[in-house]
Write an enzyme that holds these catalytic residues in place. Sequence first.
Site, PDB file in Angstrom:
ATOM      1  N   TYR A 142       0.854  -1.190   0.000  1.00 21.55           N
ATOM      2  CA  TYR A 142       0.000   0.000   0.000  1.00 21.55           C
ATOM      3  C   TYR A 142       0.887   1.236   0.000  1.00 21.55           C
ATOM      4  O   TYR A 142       1.859   1.309   0.760  1.00 21.55           O
ATOM      5  CB  TYR A 142      -0.899   0.012   1.236  1.00 21.55           C
ATOM      6  CG  TYR A 142      -1.788   1.228   1.342  1.00 21.55           C
ATOM      7  CD1 TYR A 142      -2.824   1.440   0.426  1.00 21.55           C
ATOM      8  CD2 TYR A 142      -1.600   2.174   2.346  1.00 21.55           C
ATOM      9  CE1 TYR A 142      -3.647   2.557   0.522  1.00 21.55           C
ATOM     10  CE2 TYR A 142      -2.421   3.297   2.452  1.00 21.55           C
ATOM     11  CZ  TYR A 142      -3.439   3.482   1.536  1.00 21.55           C
ATOM     12  OH  TYR A 142      -4.252   4.596   1.629  1.00 21.55           O
ATOM     13  N   ASP A 237       9.325   2.977   0.137  1.00 17.96           N
ATOM     14  CA  ASP A 237       8.245   3.593   0.892  1.00 17.96           C
ATOM     15  C   ASP A 237       8.413   3.165   2.353  1.00 17.96           C
ATOM     16  O   ASP A 237       8.031   2.071   2.739  1.00 17.96           O
ATOM     17  CB  ASP A 237       6.889   3.157   0.332  1.00 17.96           C
ATOM     18  CG  ASP A 237       5.722   3.817   1.066  1.00 17.96           C
ATOM     19  OD1 ASP A 237       5.976   4.469   2.110  1.00 17.96           O
ATOM     20  OD2 ASP A 237       4.570   3.689   0.595  1.00 17.96           O
ATOM     21  N   LYS A 265       3.779   8.810   9.161  1.00 20.25           N
ATOM     22  CA  LYS A 265       3.569   8.172  10.459  1.00 20.25           C
ATOM     23  C   LYS A 265       4.574   8.626  11.537  1.00 20.25           C
ATOM     24  O   LYS A 265       4.421   9.730  12.044  1.00 20.25           O
ATOM     25  CB  LYS A 265       3.495   6.661  10.274  1.00 20.25           C
ATOM     26  CG  LYS A 265       2.337   6.322   9.300  1.00 20.25           C
ATOM     27  CD  LYS A 265       1.921   4.880   9.201  1.00 20.25           C
ATOM     28  CE  LYS A 265       0.628   4.797   8.386  1.00 20.25           C
ATOM     29  NZ  LYS A 265       0.714   4.063   7.151  1.00 20.25           N
TER      30      LYS A 265
HETATM   31  C1  LIG Z   1       0.102   4.575   5.752  1.00 15.67           C
HETATM   32  C2  LIG Z   1       0.905   4.378   4.528  1.00 15.67           C
HETATM   33  C3  LIG Z   1       0.867   5.272   3.461  1.00 15.67           C
HETATM   34  C4  LIG Z   1      -0.115   6.405   3.388  1.00 15.67           C
HETATM   35  O1  LIG Z   1       0.090   7.339   4.401  1.00 15.67           O
HETATM   36  P1  LIG Z   1      -1.138   8.315   4.823  1.00 15.67           P
HETATM   37  O2  LIG Z   1      -0.499   9.228   5.827  1.00 15.67           O
HETATM   38  O3  LIG Z   1      -2.188   7.437   5.367  1.00 15.67           O
HETATM   39  O4  LIG Z   1      -1.546   9.020   3.597  1.00 15.67           O
HETATM   40  C5  LIG Z   1       1.752   5.093   2.411  1.00 15.67           C
HETATM   41  N1  LIG Z   1       2.618   4.074   2.416  1.00 15.67           N
HETATM   42  C6  LIG Z   1       2.681   3.180   3.412  1.00 15.67           C
HETATM   43  C7  LIG Z   1       3.694   2.084   3.368  1.00 15.67           C
HETATM   44  C8  LIG Z   1       1.821   3.290   4.498  1.00 15.67           C
HETATM   45  O5  LIG Z   1       1.846   2.368   5.464  1.00 15.67           O
END
Ligand SMILES: *Cc1c(COP(=O)(O)O)cnc(C)c1O
Length: 425
Positions: A142, A237, A265
């Site tokens: 994701y 990511d 995060k």
């Molecule tokens: C949570 C997440 C996102 C998206 O971040 P948001 O702050 O919810 O937009 C993108 N990449 C990864 C790996 C994530 O866990």
Amino acid sequence: MTKSEQLYEEAQKYIPGGVNSPVRAYKSVGLVPRFISKAEGAYIVDADGKKYIDYIGSWGPMILGSNQKQVFENVVAACQNGLSFGAATEYEVKMAKLICELVPSIDMIRMVNSGTEAVMSAIRVARGYTGRNKIVKFEGCYHGHSDAMLVKAGSGVMTAGVPDSAGVPEGCAKDTLTAVYNDFDSVQTLFEKWGKEIAAIIIEPVAANMGVVLPEDDFLKKLRQICDENKSLLIFDEVITGFRLGIDGAQGYYDIKPDLTTFGKIIGGGMPVGAYGGRREIMEMVAPLGMVYQAGTLSGNPVAMAAGFTQLTLLKENPSFYQKLNETATMLFEGMKQIIKENEVEASINYIGSLGCMFFTNQKVRNYTTAKMADTKAFGTYFKHMIENGIYIAPSQFEAMFVSGAMGEGEVKETLEVIERFFVR
Ligand SMILES: *Cc1c(COP(=O)(O)O)cnc(C)c1O
């Protein structure tokens, strides 16, 4: 009727599904979501005053535990100076400098407001820098909800991506190619066909949005190589893994230098912050220096920077923090393994550091296909037991458990007792 039930009923009148992010609706476990009123240290309290051990931690940010004293104090101090200026501030410079020092692959970094924005921007930069359009992503990873990332695999890896959401034009998805996690052959196949058109590979270096799935052997190293051979960029990511697997994230843990990295995060300490950064020559493409446009009214917000900078500084200045955190997490996940073994449960545990999950399958989960073999109904029953017994975990089989530094042996023992009671019934 509980307060959560009342609030949920009211919320559904005014907010789609009653929530501002879908997973919060508890749909996959068929329960009413707990509305949360506060959190402190390792604990979270719902609107009915029921207290839980918090294994979500706002989906990762609260690595120090909630309401950490220094983070709280610095946020309050920043508030006293004004909530937002939409102008350059000293905090942003300190924040950027700190991250560049902590993460060797990053020479320059840009702050945004979410992980989604960080990924969307990093992809734009990769395309701008390489002059190519195609992006390789992995099934089950994701990367936020930007159009190009909401793509499921076409039929077989040779086909172009198909939108995974209504409202995403085919044109936005057609340049997103999907490969299979931990399957380098699937990546090679895409490069054989599209090599000179591929701007970047984007990957969660440890996948944590299909449950937790670890990269095997030299998988990440091979991705680095194939990107180099084809002059494509490698984007890690690290929205979840950044500052969680260690102060230099998954890239430090696996000793691989991506060209671009995205954060979110933990970097915001609980405030809405994302960031993307990388090699100088690539980041110099970003406006106002270069031709890739990206902007944000609230980007680098002083209150958010106070939270993030304080959290990262605490992590940096306490090198033993990660050791202790991982010891606590190991106690938990090894304890879970033990319970599974002793009770001959059809489940398996994947974990690394303070990130882990239990899959309700005895298959080894190494990609999306094997993750999907998990029995989500069994998970639903387990979830209900956990939440009713004061253990707050994600209401989905395909999310991680996040251990925080505020937890100790007491919380782990209590959690294991609750899990054991479920399986010996
Ligand atoms: C949570 C997440 C996102 C998206 O971040 P948001 O702050 O919810 O937009 C993108 N990449 C990864 C790996 C994530 O866990």
